[in-house]
Design a protein around this motif. Structure first.
Motif, PDB file in Angstrom:
ATOM      1  N   GLY A  73       0.834  -1.239   0.006  1.00 15.30           N
ATOM      2  CA  GLY A  73       0.021  -0.056  -0.054  1.00 15.30           C
ATOM      3  C   GLY A  73       0.845   1.336   0.164  1.00 15.30           C
ATOM      4  N   ALA A  74       2.195   1.108  -0.041  1.00 18.10           N
ATOM      5  CA  ALA A  74       3.023   2.316  -0.266  1.00 18.10           C
ATOM      6  C   ALA A  74       2.875   3.189  -1.496  1.00 18.10           C
ATOM      7  N   GLY A  75       2.393   2.647  -2.651  1.00 15.30           N
ATOM      8  CA  GLY A  75       2.493   3.337  -3.702  1.00 15.30           C
ATOM      9  C   GLY A  75       3.336   2.779  -5.024  1.00 15.30           C
ATOM     10  N   LYS A  76       3.766   1.794  -4.725  1.00 22.40           N
ATOM     11  CA  LYS A  76       4.518   1.262  -5.800  1.00 22.40           C
ATOM     12  C   LYS A  76       3.815   0.894  -6.930  1.00 22.40           C
ATOM     13  N   SER A  77       3.051   0.092  -6.874  1.00 19.99           N
ATOM     14  CA  SER A  77       2.360  -0.481  -8.069  1.00 19.99           C
ATOM     15  C   SER A  77       1.465   0.589  -8.952  1.00 19.99           C
ATOM     16  N   THR A  78       1.162   1.721  -8.018  1.00 16.99           N
ATOM     17  CA  THR A  78       0.605   2.747  -8.727  1.00 16.99           C
ATOM     18  C   THR A  78       1.653   3.560  -9.626  1.00 16.99           C
TER      19      THR A  78
END
Length: 337
Positions: free
Chosen positions: A69-74
């Motif tokens: 949920g840290a934003g990596k895939s986004t």
């Protein structure tokens, strides 16, 4: 605590070449709706990526890590043109990803550990041929490239097997080959070794190291396996809650957060707690058959700890536990800015 040494995107690298990836004040927000009573609905804005800036040069190998949920895939979806940024700018291989997504696809290979680009019911070799045709490779060039990848990734005996019948490790090697058929300048790997056994992981890592050297390919890797980062990456970006927390080398990160590794040894016979100078004995199990030792990697190595254990007792087996990425991120944010 973003590294102030990050240069402004858009500036050429010292050798005069343009960065492969550059993003400036990149943001992506989502509106999440939820019921707040029988008739009313509430909504809130979630900032999945919240103003990150970085530049990745041609030929670099970069680990992009953070907790779930840290934003990596986004971020990866914006880099590859799957998502439009809410604000800020991003360029990949000199292109703006979303409007130039078709052209960008010829320059980028992507492997998602949880998703497949292979045709599930077709033999593996058919997927390679279809992808080569999609990318417009001449027949002779495509056949030569596919043959080389098949040999290097040991896929020959699997070519006639439907993808759905492959093991996870076999399919992942097929996914990597599929992503490289068109000789991309940039390879993006999102959790490529998830669920693989130790042997499958190491074979895949060795291939990626060799392929990157051959082609001067840029590698961007997200993973929760710190061994992947150690073996494949020269630089690490740590992201948490959509913000960049660290940009630098893995050894510098280890020194910064001062997290310890844990060596777990299984002995031939039960033994009282072993004492090793400079190493903390953190527990025994099974009447001393299994013992755990914590050590700082900047002052000693697992091999040195194991050697010291071997002087006092005979070792049957061992396991090295790496610090969790969640622990690394949490430690970073507890430190003073």
């Amino acid at each position: 605590m973003t590294d102030p040494s990050i240069a402004d995107p858009g500036i050429a690298d010292p050798d005069g070449t343009a960065p492969i990836i550059e993003f400036a004040d990149l943001r992506r927000s989502f509106v999440v709706r939820a019921k707040s009573g029988r008739l009313r609905r509430s909504k809130r804005v979630v900032h999945a990526v919240d103003g990150i800036s970085a530049r990745i040069a041609a030929g670099e190998s970069v680990g992009y890590i953070g907790a779930n949920g840290a934003g990596k895939s986004t971020t990866i979806k914006m880099i590859t043109g799957v998502l439009v940024p809410t604000s800020g700018s991003v360029r990949t291989c000199g292109m703006t990803p979303v409007p130039q997504r078709r052209e960008l696809a010829r320059q980028v290979g992507v492997v998602f550990g949880q998703r497949s680009q292979l045709w599930w019911d077709l033999p593996l070799q058919d997927s390679f041929r279809i992808l080569a045709a999609i990318h417009g490779l001449p027949a002779g060039d495509a056949a030569e490239r596919i043959a080389a990848l098949v040999a290097e990734l040991e896929l020959g005996r699997l070519l006639d097997t439907p993808v759905r019948q492959l093991s996870l490790g076999e399919r992942m090697r097929g996914e990597v080959a599929a992503a490289l058929v068109h000789r991309p300048r940039l390879l993006v790997l999102d959790e490529p070794t998830i669920g693989l056994d130790v042997l499958s992981k190491e074979r895949l890592r060795q291939f990626l190291i060799a392929e990157r050297e051959r082609a001067n390919m840029t590698l961007l890797l997200t993973t929760h396996d710190m061994s992947d980062i150690e073996r494949l990456c020269e630089r690490v970006l740590v992201v948490d809650r959509g913000r960049l927390a660290y940009d630098g080398t893995l050894p510098d990160l280890a020194r910064l957060v001062a997290l310890r590794r844990v060596l777990v040894v299984d002995l031939i016979e039960p033994h009282p707690p072993l004492h090793i100078p400079g190493v903390e004995h953190i527990g025994s199990e099974l009447d001393g058959l299994r013992q755990r030792f914590a050590f700082a990697p900047e002052t000693t190595t697992a091999a040195q700890v194991l050697a010291a254990v071997g002087v006092q007792a005979e070792v049957r087996d061992l396991t090295l536990e790496e610090p969790d990425i969640e622990d690394i991120v949490a430690t970073l944010y507890r430190m003073p800015h």
